[in-house]
Design an enzyme around this catalytic site. Structure first.
Site, PDB file in Angstrom:
ATOM      1  CE  LYS A 109      -3.527   2.452   2.593  1.00 27.41           C
ATOM      2  NZ  LYS A 109      -4.521   2.377   3.663  1.00 27.41           N
ATOM      3  CE  LYS A 150      -6.030   2.040  -0.565  1.00 30.79           C
ATOM      4  NZ  LYS A 150      -6.390   2.203   0.794  1.00 30.79           N
TER       5      LYS A 150
HETATM    6  C1  PBG Z   1      -7.561   3.261   5.648  1.00 32.11           C
HETATM    7  C2  PBG Z   1      -7.786   3.210   4.187  1.00 32.11           C
HETATM    8  C3  PBG Z   1      -7.575   4.192   3.202  1.00 32.11           C
HETATM    9  C4  PBG Z   1      -8.080   3.670   2.016  1.00 32.11           C
HETATM   10  C5  PBG Z   1      -8.537   2.391   2.296  1.00 32.11           C
HETATM   11  N1  PBG Z   1      -8.317   2.115   3.631  1.00 32.11           N
HETATM   12  C6  PBG Z   1      -7.056   5.566   3.310  1.00 32.11           C
HETATM   13  C7  PBG Z   1      -5.685   5.835   3.737  1.00 32.11           C
HETATM   14  O1  PBG Z   1      -4.840   4.952   3.862  1.00 32.11           O
HETATM   15  O2  PBG Z   1      -5.441   7.014   3.970  1.00 32.11           O
HETATM   16  C8  PBG Z   1      -8.134   4.374   0.692  1.00 32.11           C
HETATM   17  C9  PBG Z   1      -9.211   3.923  -0.239  1.00 32.11           C
HETATM   18  C10 PBG Z   1      -9.500   4.829  -1.371  1.00 32.11           C
HETATM   19  O3  PBG Z   1      -8.859   5.868  -1.570  1.00 32.11           O
HETATM   20  O4  PBG Z   1     -10.433   4.495  -2.120  1.00 32.11           O
HETATM   21  N2  PBG Z   1      -6.267   3.315   6.093  1.00 32.11           N
END
Ligand code: PBG
Length: 331
Positions: free
Chosen positions: A203, A256
């Site tokens: 991520k 992601k």
């Molecule tokens: C929680 C999380 C996030 C997303 C999914 N789970 C945001 C982040 O890490 O700030 C992003 C999902 C999206 O942008 O569609 N940590």
């Protein structure tokens, strides 16, 4: 008298266009296909009843109270969508994100309600603290820093509470070290050995999460997520992160965001041959929606192209706000 130039003046053994001449022949040689059951549809669950609040930056996406989230999950399922991914907007926030573990918080309540409605609907829960902490960070702050191990402990409690509510898959999205192993152990001790873990394994610290933070009310009040989420410049590191999560017990690994990271999806799939998910994130959705609203892009075509290319890159599972639209387009 003028004559048209005759065809086949070039002596070509191969003509790629032979296989592009008609819809039927193109379909015959198509390498990548989409199916609605590979889509996971994110839902933002809030308190109350009969509540549907549109998210300004994500047209078509709303915060929903549990009753309406159940309806949405039912409708998605009827269209063939593979499953739902739940995020929560709790009634209260504090500095350790206590509401993340509250059995009556929106996510836990929605899991129970969806499963009561239809136990065949696959329910995945996002496990993180950022929606639950008053400061908006994914973990617990100690001496001005996001403390890894204390945060993991709290995240483990949240994951177990989702499993207890009936989640099929828990999806930790924090990127702290050691959380997959810790969650696996706790799930197994709690007799949730059949609950799977979908790890947000690679991520990235991405600007493309912007609209989500409005949807989930989870923007950090200070600082950023660079000390735990990955640097967009790295992909060898992604392989190390994925490998660790698999060793710790992840059942599904995720990359992601999706679109700017298709090369990472491909590397992860090729190296590990593991069930691989890609998250087509909020910013990717919002860009397309905004361009479409301006009449600058053909939304249905661009949507299917995006999803097809994520699949072509190697994703087995696509988490996308387009899940229902795409499922209908494929019907
Ligand atoms: C929680 C999380 C996030 C997303 C999914 N789970 C945001 C982040 O890490 O700030 C992003 C999902 C999206 O942008 O569609 N940590």
């Amino acid at each position: 008298m003028s004559t048209l130039p005759s065809e086949a003046t070039l002596d070509l053994v191969r003509r790629g266009r032979r296989l592009r001449r008609s819809p039927a022949i193109r379909a015959l040689v198509r390498e990548t296909r989409l199916s609605p059951d590979m889509f996971i549809y994110p839902l933002f669950v809030c308190e109350g009843e009969g509540v549907r609040r549109e998210v300004g930056s994500m047209p078509g996406v709303s915060q929903l109270s549990v009753d309406l989230a159940v309806e949405e999950a039912r409708a998605a399922r009827a269209e063939g969508v593979g499953g739902v991914l739940l995020f929560g907007l709790p009634a209260y926030k504090d500095d350790v994100g206590s509401a993340a573990c509250d059995p009556d918080a929106p996510v836990q309540a929605a899991v129970r309600a969806i499963k009561r409605e239809n136990k065949d609907i696959l329910v995945v829960t996002d496990v993180c603290l950022c929606e639950y902490t008053s400061h908006g960070h994914c973990g617990i702050i100690v001496d001005g820093e996001i403390a890894n191990d204390a945060s993991v402990e709290q995240i483990v409690h949240a994951a177990v509470s989702h499993a207890a509510a009936g989640a099929d898959i828990v999806a930790p999205s924090d990127m702290f070290d050691g959380r997959i192993g810790a969650i696996r152990t706790a799930l197994d001790h709690g007799r949730f050995e059949n609950v799977a873990i979908m790890s947000y394994a690679a991520k990235y610290c991405s600007a493309f999460y912007g609209p989500f933070r409005e949807a989930a009310d989870s923007a950090p009040k200070f600082g950023d997520r660079r000390t735990h989420q990955m640097d967009p410049a790295n992909s060898d590191e992604a392989l190390r992160e994925v490998e660790e999560d698999i060793e710790e017990g992840a059942d599904i690994v995720m990359v992601k965001p999706a679109l700017p990271y298709l090369d990472v999806i491909r590397r992860v799939k090729d190296v590990f041959q593991y069930p691989t998910a890609a998250y087509n994130v909020s910013g990717e959705y919002a860009m397309l929606k905004a361009a479409a609203r301006n009449g600058w892009i053909d939304e249905p075509r661009a949507m299917m192209e995006m999803l097809t290319c994520i699949r072509r890159a190697g994703a087995d599972i696509i988490i996308t706000y387009f899940a229902r639209d795409a499922a209908r387009a494929l019907a």
